[in-house]
Design an enzyme around this catalytic site. Structure first.
Site: not given
Length: 103
Positions: A63-64
């Site tokens: 993810c980020y």
């Protein structure tokens, strides 16, 4: 209970053998840059991913920043996958030291 493990960016970069890398960031972020061989994973293609992905190949969720990937990794692990990892630091950590692909 089936659960996931944490994996470092370095360990993913040096992973030996087959691995499935899924990126759960939004489509625009994925298009702007993602890990080589990573595939986008979202609500629209999740069922197909579960159906079509071999359960014996390790899955790395990106993810980020390595936070929301933990929840996604847990969900994937509960679908019967043998090895599921959440990449610590997420894509933001990956791109500091590793190649990035743009779509």
């Amino acid at each position: 209970m089936t659960t996931f493990s944490h994996i470092s960016v370095n360990d993913v970069a040096n992973f030996q053998g087959d691995v499935t890398i899924v990126d759960i960031r939004d489509p625009q972020s994925f298009a702007n840059g993602h890990m080589p061989n990573a595939a986008p994973l979202n609500n629209d293609n999740f069922a197909a991913f579960i159906e079509q992905t071999p359960k014996d190949i390790p899955v790395v969720v990106v993810c980020y920043h390595g936070v929301s990937s933990q929840q996604a990794a847990q969900v994937i692990a509960q679908q019967g996958f043998e090895s599921v990892y959440s990449m610590d630091g997420g894509f933001e950590a990956w791109r500091l030291a590793n190649p990035v692909v743009t779509a």
